[in-house]
Design a protein around this motif. Sequence first.
Motif, PDB file in Angstrom:
ATOM      1  N   GLN A 145       0.513  -1.220   0.322  1.00 44.44           N
ATOM      2  CA  GLN A 145      -0.038   0.323   0.092  1.00 44.44           C
ATOM      3  C   GLN A 145       1.055   1.243  -0.047  1.00 44.44           C
ATOM      4  OE1 GLN A 145      -3.993  -0.531   0.793  1.00 44.44           O
ATOM      5  NE2 GLN A 145      -4.030   1.716  -0.482  1.00 44.44           N
ATOM      6  N   GLY A 146       0.518   2.241  -1.172  1.00 43.27           N
ATOM      7  CA  GLY A 146       1.376   3.614  -1.402  1.00 43.27           C
ATOM      8  C   GLY A 146       2.390   4.186  -1.405  1.00 43.27           C
ATOM      9  N   GLN A 147       3.716   2.471  -1.996  1.00 44.90           N
ATOM     10  CA  GLN A 147       4.673   1.873  -2.021  1.00 44.90           C
ATOM     11  C   GLN A 147       4.395   2.225  -3.752  1.00 44.90           C
ATOM     12  OE1 GLN A 147       7.452  -0.957  -0.875  1.00 44.90           O
ATOM     13  NE2 GLN A 147       6.344  -1.501   0.310  1.00 44.90           N
ATOM     14  N   SER A 148       5.488   2.746  -4.605  1.00 46.79           N
ATOM     15  CA  SER A 148       5.692   2.557  -5.929  1.00 46.79           C
ATOM     16  C   SER A 148       7.355   2.383  -6.206  1.00 46.79           C
ATOM     17  CB  SER A 148       5.673   4.229  -6.829  1.00 46.79           C
ATOM     18  OG  SER A 148       6.930   4.565  -6.034  1.00 46.79           O
ATOM     19  N   PHE A 149       7.174   1.377  -7.232  1.00 49.41           N
ATOM     20  CA  PHE A 149       8.368   1.106  -7.258  1.00 49.41           C
ATOM     21  C   PHE A 149       9.318   1.610  -9.292  1.00 49.41           C
ATOM     22  CE2 PHE A 149       5.764  -2.042  -5.113  1.00 49.41           C
ATOM     23  CZ  PHE A 149       6.542  -2.263  -4.081  1.00 49.41           C
ATOM     24  N   ALA A 150      10.000   1.521 -10.000  1.00 49.76           N
ATOM     25  CA  ALA A 150      10.927   1.981 -10.203  1.00 49.76           C
ATOM     26  C   ALA A 150      10.768   0.825 -12.186  1.00 49.76           C
ATOM     27  CB  ALA A 150      12.362   2.238 -10.840  1.00 49.76           C
ATOM     28  N   VAL A 151       9.842  -0.033 -11.420  1.00 47.94           N
ATOM     29  CA  VAL A 151       9.666  -1.161 -12.503  1.00 47.94           C
ATOM     30  C   VAL A 151       8.251  -1.828 -12.040  1.00 47.94           C
ATOM     31  CG1 VAL A 151      12.214  -1.610 -13.137  1.00 47.94           C
ATOM     32  CG2 VAL A 151      10.871  -3.536 -11.137  1.00 47.94           C
ATOM     33  N   PRO A 152       7.837  -2.127 -13.580  1.00 48.34           N
ATOM     34  CA  PRO A 152       6.379  -3.653 -12.983  1.00 48.34           C
ATOM     35  C   PRO A 152       6.689  -4.400 -12.158  1.00 48.34           C
ATOM     36  CG  PRO A 152       6.837  -2.331 -15.428  1.00 48.34           C
ATOM     37  CD  PRO A 152       8.146  -2.325 -14.514  1.00 48.34           C
ATOM     38  N   VAL A 153       5.954  -5.025 -11.339  1.00 48.80           N
ATOM     39  CA  VAL A 153       5.727  -5.520 -10.100  1.00 48.80           C
ATOM     40  C   VAL A 153       4.636  -6.619 -10.920  1.00 48.80           C
ATOM     41  CG1 VAL A 153       5.681  -6.590  -7.615  1.00 48.80           C
ATOM     42  CG2 VAL A 153       6.901  -3.886  -8.534  1.00 48.80           C
ATOM     43  N   GLY A 154       4.757  -7.748 -10.604  1.00 49.39           N
ATOM     44  CA  GLY A 154       4.225  -9.124 -11.253  1.00 49.39           C
ATOM     45  C   GLY A 154       4.096  -9.624 -10.137  1.00 49.39           C
TER      46      GLY A 154
END
Length: 380
Positions: A145-154
């Motif tokens: 929740q609320g995290q964002s990442f530099a790459v797509p996460v499957g």
Amino acid sequence: MPKLENPSVEPPVYQRLIRPLLFRCDPEWTHDRSIAVAELFGRVPGATTVLRRLVRSQQPCLRTTVAGIEFENPVGLAAGYDKSGRAISALSGLGFGHIEIGSISASPSAGNPRPRLWRLPRDEALCVHYGLPNQGAQRIAVRLQGQSFAVPVGINLVNTNFGPDAVPSSADQIIDDYVRSASLLSPFAAYLMLNLSCPNTADGRDFFGDTDSLNRLLERISALPIAVPLFLKIAPETNDASIDRILAICDSFDRVGGFMFNLSPVRRDGLSTPPAEWQDYPGAISGVPTRHWMDQRIANLYRQMDKTRYRIIAAGGVCSGADAYQKIRSGASLVQLFTALIYRGPRVVQRINRELAALLAQDGYRTVSEAVGTSVSFET
Ligand SMILES: Cc1cc2nc3c(=O)[nH]c(=O)nc-3n(C[C@H](O)[C@H](O)[C@H](O)COP(=O)(O)O)c2cc1C
């Protein structure tokens, strides 16, 4: 298969100095510590961004779009390394184009009894009998929740393994388990990978051999308000007739974007390690020994499937740019690795991308997608 004219020689710091130390420790302990260290590293402000700037591959030829998702490069981390999504930030810093977390089940699971992970160094392989330990969908959803990442996460989903002594789940319970996890976790996923074929649990091996069960699962998941594509991780032993049946079912579900093969619960051919060293280990073999037959399975699936609709994600012994390239030419749009990280160290991702870009250029391909399936023959 074309060879790189000047294959890069990685300074073998990891193989010479670090790996021998790590390999003195228990494999599962080492794996757990690596996740703990990566989790801590990911919390240091800016650390992952700096790391990623140093290693990321921004070569235009590696960029690719699969099932509507944009990837900076086609090399991802396979499921099983970061089972509960604790270290996504730091792992994306290694240069992966995507990270697949899981397998995650609706309820937390302790997995199978230990020991359940072994190294077979002579074969650059692992023998895995983890049985899907993970912290459960609810807790992992709170973490993401609320995290964002530099790459797509499957996000890879599976039925809960309640342990060897548990009463077997009913068909409805198994399907409910996937549906609960999908509802909780799809808001955080670029794609969902439905693991229908865990080699290390009885439910995982057998349940989706019955295509009616697959139909019911896809009906239930398609009825959810989910905006991301679904991929199915299926057993590599699935024969052509069963693949045809799976494809026929998936044709009715627009959300299904493609397929991947899991490890085999039975195949142990081609190992150089003497049987006396592995015959008592339960579980599935990963890494280099799986490479060639996995390529064959991929090529077969590529021949059978509707290429305008479906995409393949491939894993199994990817250690070099040439290995990734072979999987792409056999029909894969994305590749993943796990075991190479253990044997070749964290810089392996950067090296694979560099070598892959050179191989594409050498053969005159401007993009990864131009090379997909180019070694597959369609003669009958
Ligand atoms: C220790 C270990 C644990 C794994 N756990 C999972 C898992 O939880 N879910 C899953 O779908 N695949 C799991 N896999 C399979 C990998 O995702 C991958 O498909 C396979 O290892 C082939 O890639 P490799 O040869 O690069 O390791 C696991 C593999 C290993 C070695």
